[in-house]
Design an enzyme around this catalytic site. Structure first.
Site, PDB file in Angstrom:
ATOM      1  N   LYS A 121      51.105  44.957 -71.245  1.00 28.41           N
ATOM      2  CA  LYS A 121      51.332  46.203 -70.480  1.00 28.41           C
ATOM      3  C   LYS A 121      52.800  45.478 -70.063  1.00 28.41           C
ATOM      4  CE  LYS A 121      49.256  44.017 -66.773  1.00 28.41           C
ATOM      5  NZ  LYS A 121      48.312  43.771 -67.490  1.00 28.41           N
ATOM      6  N   ASP A 147      46.279  41.822 -68.967  1.00 25.72           N
ATOM      7  CA  ASP A 147      46.542  41.533 -70.473  1.00 25.72           C
ATOM      8  C   ASP A 147      46.446  42.692 -72.123  1.00 25.72           C
ATOM      9  OD1 ASP A 147      46.981  38.789 -69.495  1.00 25.72           O
ATOM     10  OD2 ASP A 147      45.083  38.251 -69.397  1.00 25.72           O
ATOM     11  N   GLY A 158      51.171  37.084 -65.849  1.00 27.29           N
ATOM     12  CA  GLY A 158      51.948  37.010 -67.285  1.00 27.29           C
ATOM     13  C   GLY A 158      51.968  38.176 -68.174  1.00 27.29           C
ATOM     14  N   HIS A 159      53.631  38.708 -67.498  1.00 31.78           N
ATOM     15  CA  HIS A 159      53.684  39.641 -69.156  1.00 31.78           C
ATOM     16  C   HIS A 159      54.800  39.624 -69.915  1.00 31.78           C
ATOM     17  CE1 HIS A 159      52.398  42.552 -65.929  1.00 31.78           C
ATOM     18  NE2 HIS A 159      51.109  41.820 -66.265  1.00 31.78           N
TER      19      HIS A 159
HETATM   20  P1  GDP Z   1      50.119  42.073 -70.154  1.00 38.28           P
HETATM   21  O1  GDP Z   1      49.404  41.187 -69.117  1.00 38.28           O
HETATM   22  O2  GDP Z   1      49.086  43.288 -69.939  1.00 38.28           O
HETATM   23  O3  GDP Z   1      51.321  41.776 -70.066  1.00 38.28           O
HETATM   24  O4  GDP Z   1      49.851  41.450 -71.025  1.00 38.28           O
HETATM   25  P2  GDP Z   1      50.043  39.350 -72.220  1.00 38.28           P
HETATM   26  O5  GDP Z   1      51.289  39.387 -72.000  1.00 38.28           O
HETATM   27  O6  GDP Z   1      49.994  39.241 -70.661  1.00 38.28           O
HETATM   28  O7  GDP Z   1      48.768  39.991 -73.282  1.00 38.28           O
HETATM   29  C1  GDP Z   1      49.559  41.126 -74.400  1.00 38.28           C
HETATM   30  C2  GDP Z   1      50.014  39.899 -75.503  1.00 38.28           C
HETATM   31  O8  GDP Z   1      49.964  40.674 -76.680  1.00 38.28           O
HETATM   32  C3  GDP Z   1      51.645  39.334 -75.421  1.00 38.28           C
HETATM   33  O9  GDP Z   1      51.382  37.933 -76.359  1.00 38.28           O
HETATM   34  C4  GDP Z   1      51.810  40.609 -76.204  1.00 38.28           C
HETATM   35  O10 GDP Z   1      53.249  40.037 -76.606  1.00 38.28           O
HETATM   36  C5  GDP Z   1      50.501  40.544 -77.248  1.00 38.28           C
HETATM   37  N1  GDP Z   1      50.849  42.330 -77.973  1.00 38.28           N
HETATM   38  C6  GDP Z   1      51.699  43.828 -76.977  1.00 38.28           C
HETATM   39  N2  GDP Z   1      51.286  44.445 -77.994  1.00 38.28           N
HETATM   40  C7  GDP Z   1      51.047  44.217 -78.671  1.00 38.28           C
HETATM   41  C8  GDP Z   1      50.464  44.575 -80.191  1.00 38.28           C
HETATM   42  O11 GDP Z   1      50.657  46.150 -80.522  1.00 38.28           O
HETATM   43  N3  GDP Z   1      50.064  44.255 -81.066  1.00 38.28           N
HETATM   44  C9  GDP Z   1      50.740  41.911 -81.088  1.00 38.28           C
HETATM   45  N4  GDP Z   1      50.158  41.666 -82.306  1.00 38.28           N
HETATM   46  N5  GDP Z   1      51.045  41.764 -80.372  1.00 38.28           N
HETATM   47  C10 GDP Z   1      50.654  42.578 -78.906  1.00 38.28           C
HETATM   48  P1  IMO Z   2      47.987  40.738 -66.261  1.00 36.58           P
HETATM   49  O1  IMO Z   2      48.898  41.226 -65.435  1.00 36.58           O
HETATM   50  C1  IMO Z   2      44.388  38.611 -67.084  1.00 36.58           C
HETATM   51  C2  IMO Z   2      42.105  37.227 -62.548  1.00 36.58           C
HETATM   52  C3  IMO Z   2      42.028  36.223 -62.970  1.00 36.58           C
HETATM   53  C4  IMO Z   2      40.187  36.075 -62.308  1.00 36.58           C
HETATM   54  C5  IMO Z   2      40.364  36.624 -61.365  1.00 36.58           C
HETATM   55  C6  IMO Z   2      41.043  36.733 -59.877  1.00 36.58           C
HETATM   56  O2  IMO Z   2      49.145  39.486 -67.322  1.00 36.58           O
HETATM   57  O3  IMO Z   2      47.687  41.113 -66.765  1.00 36.58           O
HETATM   58  P2  IMO Z   2      43.799  35.851 -58.632  1.00 36.58           P
HETATM   59  O4  IMO Z   2      43.962  34.562 -59.070  1.00 36.58           O
HETATM   60  O5  IMO Z   2      44.271  37.003 -59.415  1.00 36.58           O
HETATM   61  O6  IMO Z   2      43.203  35.728 -57.226  1.00 36.58           O
HETATM   62  O7  IMO Z   2      42.283  35.673 -59.560  1.00 36.58           O
HETATM   63  O8  IMO Z   2      41.817  38.285 -61.793  1.00 36.58           O
HETATM   64  N1  IMO Z   2      43.966  37.661 -63.419  1.00 36.58           N
HETATM   65  C7  IMO Z   2      44.306  37.813 -64.171  1.00 36.58           C
HETATM   66  N2  IMO Z   2      43.200  38.347 -65.509  1.00 36.58           N
HETATM   67  N3  IMO Z   2      45.508  38.969 -66.593  1.00 36.58           N
HETATM   68  C8  IMO Z   2      46.284  38.716 -65.620  1.00 36.58           C
HETATM   69  O9  IMO Z   2      47.408  39.442 -65.102  1.00 36.58           O
HETATM   70  C9  IMO Z   2      45.287  38.734 -64.260  1.00 36.58           C
HETATM   71  N4  IMO Z   2      45.694  38.337 -62.733  1.00 36.58           N
HETATM   72  C10 IMO Z   2      44.531  37.547 -62.347  1.00 36.58           C
HETATM   73  O10 IMO Z   2      41.707  35.472 -64.044  1.00 36.58           O
HETATM   74  O11 IMO Z   2      39.522  36.202 -62.654  1.00 36.58           O
HETATM   75 MG    MG Z   3      48.977  39.070 -69.263  1.00 31.68          MG
END
Ligand code: GDP
Ligand code: IMO
Ligand code: MG
Length: 427
Positions: free
Chosen positions: A16, A13, A40-41
């Site tokens: 990416k 999170d 979850g991206h």
């Molecule tokens: P990922 O799993 O690495 O793709 O990240 P997630 O989407 O799960 O979580 C990142 C969150 O931060 C999302 O809600 C993005 O829209 C938000 N985000 C990404 N870059 C930035 C940033 O530079 N500033 C802010 N405020 N939000 C960001």
């Molecule tokens: P993105 O790509 C954050 C965590 C779960 C749990 C552990 C194992 O959005 O960064 P799993 O279902 O993979 O066997 O769970 O990994 N986990 C994540 N935490 N971001 C993710 O994906 C994750 N995918 C799995 O919460 O602790």
């Molecule tokens: Mg994510």
């Protein structure tokens, strides 16, 4: 033949999805190489917000070919609903390619994931419940079902039988659940075959030919370095290799082809699920990071655990991935703190430790050693260049760069595509 890897440098999170989408318009292929719909991206384009789980974030760039590599685990029902959701919003998904060697998350593996977690009770991992671990376990145990198996019903039936043989014993005798019928599973899986057929390809050949033709290929990691099955905080990890080497095995591209490895690094730290987290905050600062950063899981809706930046982890990510650059995200979230603590080392049993300890027991009771940096109060979301940032924000970034061992080449100052400061070009 520029091949770039973009991966999470912490516990997932990090942003990416946004970083991948930003580069998506300039690259020819975006490839997921591990994980599945546990990811979850989030991608924000103008006033539109997309939450992608299985599809590579490049799917939102019309010129880019999205690829699901052999190292990914694919839940066909999730894939098809994600595709139709995007189609309804006008996104063309017809270029998608899926490796015939990718493993399928079967319905019984989703069941096993949930039941196992329940059985573990307070020792649970806190998985996303998407069947990820059991599907990779089947792959390693050589009883997995691959995408290509959907096209030979007789082989598929034999394989499902083999997989359910032991699982049904465990489900009925240990977990007190009903046995799962082979026919029912086969029928469901065969039902996906035709719908997936247009996308199935020899992705290894496609990607290697693309690299020979000087196309730009971007590998998009799911999860993060500290969730890696080999290099993460085992057993509180996912069941694949999000680290850079995973891109090679998970896509069938040799390490000599990779020219750049970009670590996505949040300006503070978050984690979802169980496991050690030295800089975790249980006070109002933690609540404020969660509130201001919108730190709620995209996949499971769980609140993310929040804490200060941990430079020990960043250094570790640089090392195990051979990072060439960092993309620092969410710097804007830190606006308003007068002082910002940053963890520079740990204290373990009274000793100062500069690097991540290999011993799980040591890491579990590592205490963060903080240095405090002066904060800033000015709004930075409109900053377009490094010099637009207030001096203290510049110094915060420079300090993180020095501690983390690789140059910070871009900075996120908001969730939108254009809310990014580019320092060194990635391409
Ligand atoms: P990922 O799993 O690495 O793709 O990240 P997630 O989407 O799960 O979580 C990142 C969150 O931060 C999302 O809600 C993005 O829209 C938000 N985000 C990404 N870059 C930035 C940033 O530079 N500033 C802010 N405020 N939000 C960001
Ligand atoms: P993105 O790509 C954050 C965590 C779960 C749990 C552990 C194992 O959005 O960064 P799993 O279902 O993979 O066997 O769970 O990994 N986990 C994540 N935490 N971001 C993710 O994906 C994750 N995918 C799995 O919460 O602790
Ligand atoms: Mg994510």
């Amino acid at each position: 033949m520029p091949a770039l890897v973009l991966l999470g440098a912490q516990w997932g999170d990090e942003g990416k999805g946004k970083a991948t989408d930003l580069l998506g318009g300039s690259v020819d292929y975006v490839v997921r190489y591990q994980g599945g719909n546990n990811a979850g991206h989030t991608v924000v384009v103008g006033d539109q917000k997309y939450a992608l789980h299985l599809l590579p974030s490049g799917i939102l760039s019309p010129t880019c070919t999205p690829v699901i590599g052999n190292g990914v685990v694919v839940d066909p029902s999730v894939l098809l609903s994600e595709l139709s959701g995007l189609n309804e919003r006008g996104v063309d998904t017809s270029k998608l390619l899926i490796s015939g060697n990718a493993h399928i998350i079967t319905p019984y593996n989703v069941t096993v994931d949930k039941v196992t977690e329940r059985f573990l009770g307070k020792r649970k991992i806190g998985t996303t419940g998407r069947g990820i671990g059991p599907t990779y376990a089947d792959k390693i145990n050589r009883v997995g079902i691959r995408v290509q198996d959907l096209y030979d019903e007789s082989i598929l039936t034999q394989k499902v039988e083999a997989a359910l043989d032991v699982k049904n014993q465990i489900l009925t005798k240990l977990y007190n659940r009903r046995a799962i019928a082979v026919d029912q599973v086969v029928e469901e899986l065969v039902g996906y075959a035709e719908k997936l057929a247009p996308y199935v390809a020899d992705t290894v050949l496609v990607l290697n030919q693309a690299l020979e033709d000087d196309k730009v290929v971007l590998f998009e990691g799911g999860q993060g370095t500290l969730l890696d099955i080999d290099h993460g905080t085992y057993p509180f990890v996912t069941s694949s290799n999000p680290t850079a080497g995973g891109a090679c095995t998970g896509a069938g591209v040799g390490p000599t082809k990779i020219s750049r490895v970009i670590g996505i690094l949040k300006a503070y730290t978050t984690r979802v699920g169980a496991g050690p987290f030295p800089t975790e905050l249980f006070d109002e600062d933690g609540d404020a990071l969660r509130r201001i950063g919108g730190e709620r899981g995209v996949t499971t809706g769980r609140d993310r655990r929040c804490g200060w930046f941990d430079a020990v982890i960043a250094r570790y990510a640089t090392r195990v991935n051979g990072l060439t650059d960092f993309f620092l995200t969410k710097l804007d979230v830190l606006t308003g703190w007068e002082q910002i603590p940053v963890c520079v080392a740990y204290e373990i049993d009274g000793k100062r430790v500069e690097e991540l300890p290999y011993s799980q027991s040591d890491f579990h009771h590592a205490k963060p050693v903080y240095e405090t940096l002066p904060g800033w109060s000015e709004d930075i979301t409109k900053a377009k260049s490094f010099s637009d940032l207030p001096k203290n924000a510049q110094n915060y970034v420079k300090a993180l760069e020095e501690m983390s061992g690789a140059p910070i080449s871009a900075i996120g100052v908001g969730p939108g595509r254009d809310e990014t400061i580019e320092i060194n070009s990635f391409l």
